[in-house]
Scaffold this motif. Sequence first.
Motif, PDB file in Angstrom:
ATOM      1  N   GLU A   1      -5.893  13.223  -0.501  1.00  0.00           N
ATOM      2  CA  GLU A   1      -6.970  13.014   0.466  1.00  0.00           C
ATOM      3  C   GLU A   1      -6.372  13.017   1.869  1.00  0.00           C
ATOM      4  N   PRO A   2      -6.809  13.910   2.735  1.00  0.00           N
ATOM      5  CA  PRO A   2      -6.201  13.976   4.066  1.00  0.00           C
ATOM      6  C   PRO A   2      -6.653  12.855   5.019  1.00  0.00           C
ATOM      7  N   ASP A   3      -7.832  12.286   4.787  1.00  0.00           N
ATOM      8  CA  ASP A   3      -8.359  11.287   5.728  1.00  0.00           C
ATOM      9  C   ASP A   3      -7.733   9.920   5.428  1.00  0.00           C
ATOM     10  N   PRO A   4      -6.934   9.368   6.362  1.00  0.00           N
ATOM     11  CA  PRO A   4      -6.259   8.096   6.085  1.00  0.00           C
ATOM     12  C   PRO A   4      -7.241   6.934   5.887  1.00  0.00           C
ATOM     13  N   ARG A   5      -8.437   7.053   6.454  1.00  0.00           N
ATOM     14  CA  ARG A   5      -9.429   5.976   6.267  1.00  0.00           C
ATOM     15  C   ARG A   5      -9.890   5.957   4.813  1.00  0.00           C
ATOM     16  N   VAL A   6     -10.162   7.142   4.276  1.00  0.00           N
ATOM     17  CA  VAL A   6     -10.576   7.215   2.872  1.00  0.00           C
ATOM     18  C   VAL A   6      -9.424   6.775   1.967  1.00  0.00           C
ATOM     19  N   ARG A   7      -8.194   7.227   2.309  1.00  0.00           N
ATOM     20  CA  ARG A   7      -7.030   6.843   1.500  1.00  0.00           C
ATOM     21  C   ARG A   7      -6.877   5.330   1.432  1.00  0.00           C
ATOM     22  N   LEU A   8      -7.099   4.669   2.572  1.00  0.00           N
ATOM     23  CA  LEU A   8      -6.938   3.211   2.626  1.00  0.00           C
ATOM     24  C   LEU A   8      -7.957   2.514   1.720  1.00  0.00           C
ATOM     25  N   VAL A   9      -9.223   2.865   1.872  1.00  0.00           N
ATOM     26  CA  VAL A   9     -10.273   2.165   1.114  1.00  0.00           C
ATOM     27  C   VAL A   9     -10.142   2.467  -0.380  1.00  0.00           C
ATOM     28  N   THR A  10      -9.838   3.721  -0.715  1.00  0.00           N
ATOM     29  CA  THR A  10      -9.687   4.043  -2.138  1.00  0.00           C
ATOM     30  C   THR A  10      -8.459   3.336  -2.722  1.00  0.00           C
ATOM     31  N   ALA A  11      -7.405   3.189  -1.911  1.00  0.00           N
ATOM     32  CA  ALA A  11      -6.211   2.491  -2.417  1.00  0.00           C
ATOM     33  C   ALA A  11      -6.551   1.043  -2.747  1.00  0.00           C
ATOM     34  N   LEU A  12      -7.397   0.411  -1.924  1.00  0.00           N
ATOM     35  CA  LEU A  12      -7.770  -0.980  -2.203  1.00  0.00           C
ATOM     36  C   LEU A  12      -8.617  -1.064  -3.473  1.00  0.00           C
ATOM     37  N   ALA A  13      -9.511  -0.096  -3.655  1.00  0.00           N
ATOM     38  CA  ALA A  13     -10.322  -0.088  -4.878  1.00  0.00           C
ATOM     39  C   ALA A  13      -9.444   0.144  -6.107  1.00  0.00           C
ATOM     40  N   ARG A  14      -8.484   1.063  -5.985  1.00  0.00           N
ATOM     41  CA  ARG A  14      -7.599   1.330  -7.130  1.00  0.00           C
ATOM     42  C   ARG A  14      -6.679   0.156  -7.406  1.00  0.00           C
ATOM     43  N   ALA A  15      -6.282  -0.571  -6.345  1.00  0.00           N
ATOM     44  CA  ALA A  15      -5.465  -1.778  -6.548  1.00  0.00           C
ATOM     45  C   ALA A  15      -6.253  -2.787  -7.380  1.00  0.00           C
ATOM     46  N   ALA A  16      -7.543  -2.937  -7.070  1.00  0.00           N
ATOM     47  CA  ALA A  16      -8.379  -3.880  -7.827  1.00  0.00           C
ATOM     48  C   ALA A  16      -8.519  -3.418  -9.275  1.00  0.00           C
TER      49      ALA A  16
ATOM     50  N   LEU B   1       0.824  -1.217   0.000  1.00  0.00           N
ATOM     51  CA  LEU B   1       0.000   0.000   0.000  1.00  0.00           C
ATOM     52  C   LEU B   1       0.857   1.266   0.000  1.00  0.00           C
ATOM     53  N   GLY B   2       2.089   1.153   0.475  1.00  0.00           N
ATOM     54  CA  GLY B   2       3.006   2.290   0.428  1.00  0.00           C
ATOM     55  C   GLY B   2       2.428   3.513   1.123  1.00  0.00           C
ATOM     56  N   GLU B   3       2.414   4.632   0.391  1.00  0.00           N
ATOM     57  CA  GLU B   3       1.985   5.889   1.009  1.00  0.00           C
ATOM     58  C   GLU B   3       0.490   5.891   1.350  1.00  0.00           C
ATOM     59  N   HIS B   4      -0.243   4.877   0.850  1.00  0.00           N
ATOM     60  CA  HIS B   4      -1.662   4.781   1.188  1.00  0.00           C
ATOM     61  C   HIS B   4      -1.907   3.977   2.460  1.00  0.00           C
ATOM     62  N   ALA B   5      -0.877   3.340   2.985  1.00  0.00           N
ATOM     63  CA  ALA B   5      -1.050   2.578   4.215  1.00  0.00           C
ATOM     64  C   ALA B   5      -1.402   3.535   5.347  1.00  0.00           C
ATOM     65  N   PRO B   6      -2.320   3.128   6.217  1.00  0.00           N
ATOM     66  CA  PRO B   6      -2.713   4.034   7.293  1.00  0.00           C
ATOM     67  C   PRO B   6      -1.583   4.214   8.299  1.00  0.00           C
ATOM     68  N   PRO B   7      -1.569   5.362   8.986  1.00  0.00           N
ATOM     69  CA  PRO B   7      -0.544   5.573  10.010  1.00  0.00           C
ATOM     70  C   PRO B   7      -0.690   4.544  11.127  1.00  0.00           C
ATOM     71  N   ALA B   8       0.450   4.179  11.725  1.00  0.00           N
ATOM     72  CA  ALA B   8       0.427   3.209  12.818  1.00  0.00           C
ATOM     73  C   ALA B   8      -0.520   3.711  13.909  1.00  0.00           C
ATOM     74  N   GLY B   9      -1.317   2.818  14.422  1.00  0.00           N
ATOM     75  CA  GLY B   9      -2.200   3.197  15.514  1.00  0.00           C
ATOM     76  C   GLY B   9      -3.549   3.727  15.068  1.00  0.00           C
ATOM     77  N   MET B  10      -3.756   3.896  13.746  1.00  0.00           N
ATOM     78  CA  MET B  10      -5.077   4.354  13.312  1.00  0.00           C
ATOM     79  C   MET B  10      -6.109   3.280  13.658  1.00  0.00           C
ATOM     80  N   PRO B  11      -7.152   3.648  14.401  1.00  0.00           N
ATOM     81  CA  PRO B  11      -8.110   2.628  14.815  1.00  0.00           C
ATOM     82  C   PRO B  11      -8.920   2.098  13.627  1.00  0.00           C
ATOM     83  N   ILE B  12      -9.122   0.801  13.625  1.00  0.00           N
ATOM     84  CA  ILE B  12      -9.991   0.175  12.637  1.00  0.00           C
ATOM     85  C   ILE B  12     -11.299  -0.131  13.354  1.00  0.00           C
TER      86      ILE B  12
END
Length: 199
Positions: free
Chosen positions: A130-145, A44-55
């Motif tokens: 996108e400043p929100d790491p949650r949005v960055r994560l989910v969009t990165a997974l969609a773009r990976a697909a 995920l590289g730069e799209h990986a969420p910061p350590a400690g971001m709650p899921i």
Amino acid sequence: MERRSTSALALASTIRHDGDGGVADDLATVQGAAQWIRDQAGPLGEHAPPAGMPIDEPLRDEIVAVRRATRALFARAVSPAPPSPADAGRLIPAAEALAHLNAVAAREPVVPRLDWPAEKPPVARLLPSEPDPRVRLVTALARAAIEFLAGPERELLRACTAPRCVRYFVKAHGRQEWCKPSCGNRARAARHYRRHRTG
Ligand SMILES: [Zn+2]
């Protein structure tokens, strides 16, 4: 370097054989989802969420929805061969899966950027804005697909046909029929058994 598209296969593979004849889901709980996301930091590289971001549960739901769309399109990619038996009976329609991936990917604006270091060729990149790491994560997974399905790996994608296996895999060489050698052994043994039982 790992490519982001590898996250697409990794996401699909969170539905897996449990080693005991059933199907396990690595994303069944928020704890499982958090662990999986930590494991994806490389691709995920730069799209990986910061350590400690709650899921939490809503984020887990969004990731599972991207997986549902990804697996529906994996099923389309391997067709007319049968899809993974894990969810063959509850696949969403391909049009719905496409609409979902595109809608999720569209949530993240990207900025085209040209870098041209001295003595090196210029490189064009799309930077997330996108400043929100949650949005960055989910969009990165969609773009990976999206990248996986539009790229060369789609034609090499297979659903393993060994007994009890539910894995999608990318063929590493031309004659590969099973996701791993142990599946090949099991499939050959089953074939042998069937042949000898039916005479
Ligand atoms: Zn297999």
